[in-house]
Design a protein around this motif. Structure first.
Motif, PDB file in Angstrom:
ATOM      1  N   VAL A 299     -24.978 107.718  81.170  1.00 17.33           N
ATOM      2  CA  VAL A 299     -25.186 107.610  82.613  1.00 17.33           C
ATOM      3  C   VAL A 299     -26.491 108.309  82.977  1.00 17.33           C
ATOM      4  O   VAL A 299     -27.023 109.093  82.192  1.00 17.33           O
ATOM      5  N   TYR A 300     -27.007 108.007  84.166  1.00 18.69           N
ATOM      6  CA  TYR A 300     -28.133 108.745  84.739  1.00 18.69           C
ATOM      7  C   TYR A 300     -27.584 109.412  85.989  1.00 18.69           C
ATOM      8  O   TYR A 300     -27.207 108.753  86.949  1.00 18.69           O
ATOM      9  N   SER A 301     -27.521 110.743  85.988  1.00 19.34           N
ATOM     10  CA  SER A 301     -26.760 111.448  87.020  1.00 19.34           C
ATOM     11  C   SER A 301     -27.601 112.233  88.015  1.00 19.34           C
ATOM     12  O   SER A 301     -27.051 112.959  88.840  1.00 19.34           O
ATOM     13  N   ASP A 302     -28.928 112.113  87.964  1.00 22.87           N
ATOM     14  CA  ASP A 302     -29.765 112.817  88.934  1.00 22.87           C
ATOM     15  C   ASP A 302     -29.783 112.026  90.237  1.00 22.87           C
ATOM     16  O   ASP A 302     -30.455 111.002  90.350  1.00 22.87           O
ATOM     17  N   ALA A 303     -29.039 112.510  91.221  1.00 26.97           N
ATOM     18  CA  ALA A 303     -28.878 111.775  92.472  1.00 26.97           C
ATOM     19  C   ALA A 303     -30.130 111.771  93.331  1.00 26.97           C
ATOM     20  O   ALA A 303     -30.306 110.881  94.171  1.00 26.97           O
ATOM     21  N   GLU A 304     -31.019 112.756  93.127  1.00 32.11           N
ATOM     22  CA  GLU A 304     -32.150 112.929  94.030  1.00 32.11           C
ATOM     23  C   GLU A 304     -33.455 112.344  93.515  1.00 32.11           C
ATOM     24  O   GLU A 304     -34.405 112.184  94.277  1.00 32.11           O
ATOM     25  N   THR A 305     -33.534 112.023  92.227  1.00 34.73           N
ATOM     26  CA  THR A 305     -34.811 111.626  91.629  1.00 34.73           C
ATOM     27  C   THR A 305     -34.734 110.208  91.090  1.00 34.73           C
ATOM     28  O   THR A 305     -33.827 109.868  90.336  1.00 34.73           O
ATOM     29  N   GLU A 306     -35.699 109.400  91.463  1.00 33.93           N
ATOM     30  CA  GLU A 306     -35.735 108.017  91.016  1.00 33.93           C
ATOM     31  C   GLU A 306     -35.991 107.933  89.518  1.00 33.93           C
ATOM     32  O   GLU A 306     -36.905 108.587  89.008  1.00 33.93           O
ATOM     33  N   PRO A 307     -35.216 107.138  88.786  1.00 33.09           N
ATOM     34  CA  PRO A 307     -35.431 106.999  87.344  1.00 33.09           C
ATOM     35  C   PRO A 307     -36.598 106.061  87.036  1.00 33.09           C
ATOM     36  O   PRO A 307     -36.966 105.211  87.855  1.00 33.09           O
ATOM     37  N   ASP A 308     -37.161 106.212  85.842  1.00 30.51           N
ATOM     38  CA  ASP A 308     -38.249 105.372  85.383  1.00 30.51           C
ATOM     39  C   ASP A 308     -37.655 104.233  84.539  1.00 30.51           C
ATOM     40  O   ASP A 308     -37.193 104.455  83.422  1.00 30.51           O
ATOM     41  N   LEU A 309     -37.641 103.038  85.102  1.00 32.73           N
ATOM     42  CA  LEU A 309     -37.036 101.890  84.430  1.00 32.73           C
ATOM     43  C   LEU A 309     -38.065 101.160  83.566  1.00 32.73           C
ATOM     44  O   LEU A 309     -39.259 101.141  83.875  1.00 32.73           O
ATOM     45  N   HIS A 310     -37.575 100.518  82.501  1.00 34.61           N
ATOM     46  CA  HIS A 310     -38.464  99.853  81.564  1.00 34.61           C
ATOM     47  C   HIS A 310     -38.074  98.380  81.402  1.00 34.61           C
ATOM     48  O   HIS A 310     -37.135  97.881  82.048  1.00 34.61           O
ATOM     49  N   LEU A 311     -38.796  97.700  80.493  1.00 35.16           N
ATOM     50  CA  LEU A 311     -38.648  96.266  80.322  1.00 35.16           C
ATOM     51  C   LEU A 311     -37.214  95.860  79.999  1.00 35.16           C
ATOM     52  O   LEU A 311     -36.728  94.840  80.476  1.00 35.16           O
ATOM     53  N   ARG A 312     -36.504  96.648  79.209  1.00 36.01           N
ATOM     54  CA  ARG A 312     -35.151  96.296  78.806  1.00 36.01           C
ATOM     55  C   ARG A 312     -34.237  96.108  80.013  1.00 36.01           C
ATOM     56  O   ARG A 312     -33.419  95.180  80.068  1.00 36.01           O
TER      57      ARG A 312
END
Length: 582
Positions: free
Chosen positions: A27-40
């Protein structure tokens, strides 16, 4: 990489990124920070975009030339079974498919298999010369359409929760593109090849289903996920599926649909066949709800979906109600606007299709606006209320149409499309934010099944109401018109019988028939059709008004709209510029 050895004395400054949840899933659980998404991730979303496209191709193409298909397979009196068979499969199997995807953690396998099943159905349909074969083909295609919950759930769970409204809006763009292209394709083919055009459309559909299966197989590559049922054997896991509930739902809906579709057409409403079928269907359908309430807590209507108070359980229930109202409004348009257009304005298949697409063009343009607004406001309520209001206004407009209102019809259709751009995307967003992630597919399935139930039920109700009116209006309007035009009263019954059956040979031998009388009969028939079809939109608009009011009772979902990602397909990290700000 996974976060380890966190300094709890500085926990407010730590950026939590990829973690293992309690069940061992990524999971990605950091509610405040936008994640860096990739091609997959983007490739996986693209495969779901294609899936939504072909599902709507299957849904919206056939109704455009339904009368042509029904005539070709000798099923004119029961033609609504052709589109309804697809929706019925969705209503019944949506929850089972969604539950299986959770129990077996086999979203990808299920998606590929259902797409291949639809491919087979699309390949069977072109050879249809009987109602049984085309309905069987549509039933197989329905299995791909029954995977709609996964098509909605997968993009939502692999992208941040904050973006769910916008994610659903982008999927709706795919649906709108399909809804524009499908009528034009099948309409153009049928116009060019009146006998076989619709058969060619099914071959095109088969190719798209095959391409979608390949796209999902290679494009959607989620990591292995675990559930509390991993220790069970295959048979034990199958036992976790609500097969009893699915059987009761299928049996009840099938019997009810047969009764309301056949009543007044094939058999009198008061005949023992119709009354008995309807009563048994209603009893079985009621038994489904009793079983889900008292017989199981983890079935199709999983009890955890209804818990959590105003912002969760109540919001979920209201969303299910609203999707049923949306289905009522939408299918009054999808099924009966082509009928209205053919009866009043245009008979050419391609031109008919061109009069349908303004609805979907307006929807495609406006859906992203509703999605973006919901993200910015962190609320689905305003957009839903406005969308339902505009949608209902467009349907009210359709209820006022007269035979000479050709341009007005297109305007009202576009207005309805602007409104339709909001309900589906925001309702699905509300469902997915008001329920636990462990039940996201199940909750989405209940919602789409409710929509399918509403679609099949209201289509049958609309058909019955329309049929009852036309059986009275057509002989009355035509008889009065030709009588005023000078046809002898003794010739009127024979004229009406020949005219309504379009029997040119019989018309020639009716005493007193002239071109002016035939013209008067034609105008009267159009007026009868207009007044008869009006009842469909009056019924739909009434439920649309109720939906507008219900929107204001939805809970507050703003706390759920953050950057957490429930089921990423890759290990995610916070964006660097966001990390530096922290």
């Amino acid at each position: 990489m996974f976060t380890k050895d966190i300094d709890h004395s500085r926990k407010d400054d730590v950026v939590l990124e990829n973690e293992k949840a309690d069940d061992g899933n990524l999971v990605y659980s950091d509610a405040e920070t936008e994640p860096d998404l990739h091609l997959r991730t983007y490739v996986a979303v693209a495969s779901m975009f294609l899936l939504n496209y072909v599902q709507i191709i299957a849904l919206t193409g056939t109704p455009v030339v339904l009368s042509s298909i029904a005539a070709a397979v000798n099923g004119t009196k029961t033609e609504t079974w052709i589109p309804n068979s697809l929706s019925l499969v969705q209503a019944v199997f949506c929850p089972v498919i969604a539950s299986a995807s959770d129990v077996f953690q086999a979203r990808k396998v299920i998606l590929v298999v259902t797409c291949l099943t639809s491919f087979v159905g699309s390949a069977i349909a072109p050879g249809s010369h009987s109602l049984a074969r085309i309905v069987s083909a549509q039933t197989l295609i329905g299995f791909g359409f029954a995977a709609v919950p996964l098509a909605y759930s997968v993009p939502s769970e692999i992208l941040p929760r904050k973006w769910r409204a916008m994610t659903q809006a982008l999927l709706n763009v795919a649906a709108s593109l399909a809804a524009v292209s499908a009528p034009l394709i099948i309409g153009g083919l049928t116009s060019a090849y009146p006998q076989n055009g619709w058969r060619y459309f099914y071959w095109i559909q088969a190719g798209i289903w095959g391409l979608t299966a390949i796209g999902i197989f290679f494009g959607y590559t989620p990591p292995s996920r675990h559930t509390r049922l991993d220790h069970m054997s295959l048979l034990q896991k199958i036992g976790q599926l609500d097969l009893i509930g699915a059987f009761l739902l299928a049996a009840g809906l099938s019997l009810i649909l047969f009764a309301v579709t056949s009543g007044g057409e094939l058999y009198p409403w008061r005949s023992a066949r119709i009354v008995a079928t309807l009563v048994v269907g209603l009893v079985v359908f009621a038994g489904f709800f009793v079983y889900e309430w008292r017989g199981t807590a983890t079935g199709i209507l999983h009890h955890d979906l209804f818990k959590g108070g105003k912002n969760r359980g109540r919001t979920f229930v209201l969303c299910v109600f609203l999707i049923m109202m949306e289905g009522c409004l939408l299918f009054s348009y999808i099924i009966f606007y082509p009928v209205l257009t053919v009866d009043l304005y245009e008979t050419d298949s391609f031109l008919l299709a061109s009069r349908i697409v303004p609805f979907w063009i307006a929807c495609g343009i406006c859906t992203s606006i509703y999605g973006y607004t919901a993200v910015r406001l962190s609320s689905i309520r305003p957009g839903l209320a406005i969308g339902f209001l505009i949608f209902t206004a467009g349907i009210v407009g359709l209820a006022t149409l007269e035979p000479n209102d050709s341009t007005s019809a297109i305007v009202f259709v576009a207005l309805a499309g602007i409104g339709f751009a909001a309900p589906l995307i925001l309702i699905i967003t509300g469902v997915q934010l008001s329920t636990p992630h462990s039940l996201i597919a199940t909750a989405t399935a209940v919602t789409t099944s409710a929509r399918a139930i509403a679609a099949t039920t209201f289509t049958a109700i609309f058909s019955a109401a329309l049929g009852d009116r036309l059986r009275v209006y057509i002989p009355q309007y035509v008889g009065d018109a030709v009588g005023r035009a000078g046809l002898p009263s003794t010739s009127i019954p024979a004229f009406i019988a020949a005219f309504t059956e379009n029997d040119q040979n019989a018309l020639r031998i009716v005493k007193g028939v002239t071109p002016s009388i035939i013209q008067a009969a034609t105008m009267a028939l159009k007026q009868a059709d207009a007044d008869g079809l009006r009842v469909v939109y009056i019924i739909a608009a009434s439920f649309g008004a109720v939906a507008c009011l219900a929107c204001f009772f939805l809970g507050d979902l703003s706390m759920e709209m953050d950057y957490r990602v429930d089921a990423p397909v890759e290990e995610l990290q916070a964006k660097r510029h966001e990390r530096s700000k922290a």
